[in-house]
Write a protein that holds these residues in place. Structure first.
Motif, PDB file in Angstrom:
ATOM      1  N   ALA A 184      41.655  40.932  26.140  1.00 26.19           N
ATOM      2  CA  ALA A 184      42.021  39.499  25.983  1.00 26.19           C
ATOM      3  C   ALA A 184      43.171  39.027  26.865  1.00 26.19           C
ATOM      4  O   ALA A 184      43.068  37.839  27.340  1.00 26.19           O
ATOM      5  CB  ALA A 184      42.236  39.482  24.370  1.00 26.19           C
ATOM      6  N   TYR A 185      44.135  39.976  27.026  1.00 24.13           N
ATOM      7  CA  TYR A 185      45.229  39.545  27.951  1.00 24.13           C
ATOM      8  C   TYR A 185      45.898  41.070  28.369  1.00 24.13           C
ATOM      9  O   TYR A 185      46.074  41.900  27.558  1.00 24.13           O
ATOM     10  CB  TYR A 185      46.345  38.675  27.289  1.00 24.13           C
ATOM     11  N   SER A 186      46.021  41.125  29.489  1.00 21.70           N
ATOM     12  CA  SER A 186      46.704  42.124  30.159  1.00 21.70           C
ATOM     13  C   SER A 186      47.659  41.520  31.736  1.00 21.70           C
ATOM     14  O   SER A 186      47.061  40.748  32.224  1.00 21.70           O
ATOM     15  CB  SER A 186      45.736  43.211  30.781  1.00 21.70           C
ATOM     16  N   PRO A 187      48.642  41.979  31.837  1.00 27.34           N
ATOM     17  CA  PRO A 187      49.539  41.493  32.661  1.00 27.34           C
ATOM     18  C   PRO A 187      48.968  41.582  34.139  1.00 27.34           C
ATOM     19  O   PRO A 187      48.115  42.707  34.431  1.00 27.34           O
ATOM     20  CB  PRO A 187      50.843  42.366  32.831  1.00 27.34           C
ATOM     21  N   ALA A 188      49.113  40.496  34.863  1.00 28.14           N
ATOM     22  CA  ALA A 188      48.326  40.635  36.307  1.00 28.14           C
ATOM     23  C   ALA A 188      48.582  42.052  37.112  1.00 28.14           C
ATOM     24  O   ALA A 188      47.673  42.342  37.707  1.00 28.14           O
ATOM     25  CB  ALA A 188      48.774  39.439  37.238  1.00 28.14           C
ATOM     26  N   GLU A 189      49.727  42.197  37.204  1.00 32.56           N
ATOM     27  CA  GLU A 189      50.352  43.530  37.925  1.00 32.56           C
ATOM     28  C   GLU A 189      49.732  44.736  37.243  1.00 32.56           C
ATOM     29  O   GLU A 189      49.797  45.975  37.812  1.00 32.56           O
ATOM     30  CB  GLU A 189      51.810  43.708  37.889  1.00 32.56           C
ATOM     31  N   ASP A 215      54.635  38.809  41.853  1.00 34.46           N
ATOM     32  CA  ASP A 215      53.779  38.722  42.853  1.00 34.46           C
ATOM     33  C   ASP A 215      53.775  39.963  43.634  1.00 34.46           C
ATOM     34  O   ASP A 215      54.760  40.517  44.322  1.00 34.46           O
ATOM     35  CB  ASP A 215      54.114  37.681  44.135  1.00 34.46           C
ATOM     36  N   GLY A 216      52.373  40.704  43.580  1.00 34.25           N
ATOM     37  CA  GLY A 216      52.612  42.126  44.733  1.00 34.25           C
ATOM     38  C   GLY A 216      53.322  43.242  44.066  1.00 34.25           C
ATOM     39  O   GLY A 216      53.144  44.194  44.536  1.00 34.25           O
ATOM     40  N   ARG A 217      53.681  43.099  42.674  1.00 32.11           N
ATOM     41  CA  ARG A 217      54.424  44.212  41.950  1.00 32.11           C
ATOM     42  C   ARG A 217      53.503  45.318  41.970  1.00 32.11           C
ATOM     43  O   ARG A 217      54.172  46.439  42.247  1.00 32.11           O
ATOM     44  CB  ARG A 217      54.950  43.594  40.762  1.00 32.11           C
ATOM     45  N   GLN A 218      52.364  45.393  41.581  1.00 31.90           N
ATOM     46  CA  GLN A 218      51.541  46.613  41.186  1.00 31.90           C
ATOM     47  C   GLN A 218      51.571  47.320  42.685  1.00 31.90           C
ATOM     48  O   GLN A 218      51.506  48.730  42.803  1.00 31.90           O
ATOM     49  CB  GLN A 218      50.387  46.333  40.611  1.00 31.90           C
TER      50      GLN A 218
END
Length: 357
Positions: free
Chosen positions: A285-290, A338-341
């Motif tokens: 249902a929800y997971s952080p973008a990174e 942004d771009g963290r992962q």
């Protein structure tokens, strides 16, 4: 006598230099220098392997804008801005890195037989049963699979900071709607760990902060790690720590629950925490973008078969590589993710290469 002592000290120094010289972290140095500006202007990385810290490096180069943002954030929180240089002893808010600590604390109760991962939360917190949430299990609470539909993380934290007690916080969670069957929906949030934290308070008759100090911080010699002094502890994101302290926790996890010869957690609990609970039948249902594409256990993300981690909202990144047998913690403080992962992956790859040498 003095000559012999001087010779001995020289030999010890040479052995130390030789031990550290086996690893070449020059590429890691360069990476930290190149990326520090993207990560708030301050970053420190510590790496532990073979029973010792083999890398400890900080970059401090905040620009005027970053200092301005730091002052603004501090002003909103009613605090004085800390714009000093970062070191391995610097203490900062670690946001979701807290989840790993809190899950480990709950597992100490499992080890003692005072709690089962299959126990339902309504057994300890009747208000959840009154709102149709009593069948959620402890395991589901630790893996963000309560099925509760929570507000966005930032809004949820702000709401909890308005509560005057843990009972208030649980009453707020009890009143939230459901979005699916417990165990079948993954929603990264604060709710599950808040429930678990409330339950161990009920079992023990002690505050969450006291339990953490007694069962995790003191045994691990984490002298500068705590959950603050707020009216209600926030197990999912309220901890403050230092790189040195957090590294002690990581070495315990890496050593299957043992720290300095003392068992903090059982080997089975460590293994249970690292099992990916996001199976194919679980809806996200929800997971952080990174965190896209990652698995999740109890309080920690499962990157792959041998890497586990629990990154925080402010950019700090702790991880363990079980295959290469090392632990590391990068501490930063910035909000833009942004771009963290990708940065996490790049940094880990460089550290992997360094420790293999």
């Amino acid at each position: 006598m003095k000559t012999r002592l001087a010779l001995l000290l020289t030999l010890i120094s040479l052995c130390s230099i030789k031990a550290n010289a086996q690893y070449n972290f020059s590429k890691v140095d360069n990476w930290l220098n190149d990326h520090s500006s993207e990560m708030g202007g301050r970053v420190v990385l510590v790496v532990y392997k073979d029973g010792k810290v083999v890398y400890n490096h900080a970059v401090n180069d905040m620009n005027m804008r970053q200092k301005f943002v730091g002052r603004m954030i501090a002003r909103k929180q009613g605090k004085n801005a800390d714009l000093g240089d970062y070191a391995s002893t610097s203490k900062v808010a670690i946001a979701s890195c807290s989840k790993w600590l809190s899950a480990a604390l709950v597992m100490t109760f499992v080890d003692e037989g005072k709690l089962k991962l299959t126990d339902t939360v309504g057994k300890y917190l009747p208000v959840l049963s009154q709102h149709g949430k009593g069948n959620i299990t402890i395991g589901q609470s630790l893996s963000h699979q309560t099925g509760i539909k929570t507000p966005p993380l930032k809004e949820s934290l702000e709401d909890m900071r308005q509560d005057n007690s843990m009972d208030d916080a649980i009453a707020d969670i009890a009143a939230l709607p459901m979005e699916g069957t417990p165990g079948k929906v993954f929603h990264y949030s604060n709710a599950g760990l808040q429930i678990a934290g409330a339950i161990i308070e009920k079992i023990s008759g002690k505050s969450f902060e006291t339990l953490f100090a007694e069962r995790i911080a003191r045994p691990l010699n984490m002298q500068h790690t705590d959950f603050g002094d707020a009216k209600v502890a926030l197990p999912a994101g309220g901890a403050y720590s230092t790189p040195e302290d957090y590294l002690n926790f990581l070495t315990m996890i890496m050593n299957r629950g043992v720290f300095n010869g003392k068992h903090i957690l059982s080997e089975n609990s460590i293994a249970q925490m690292q099992v990916n609970r996001i199976t194919p039948d679980v809806k996200i249902a929800y997971s952080p973008a990174e965190a896209g594409g990652l698995g999740y256990g109890y309080g920690e993300w499962v990157f792959d078969a041998h890497t586990v981690s629990s990154p925080g909202l402010f950019g700090s990144f702790p991880w363990i590589d079980k295959d290469k047998k090392y632990a590391a913690f990068m501490m930063t403080f910035y909000l833009k993710n942004d771009g963290r992962q990708q940065r996490y992956k790049e940094l880990k790859q460089l550290v992997d290469e360094a420790v293999k040498q």
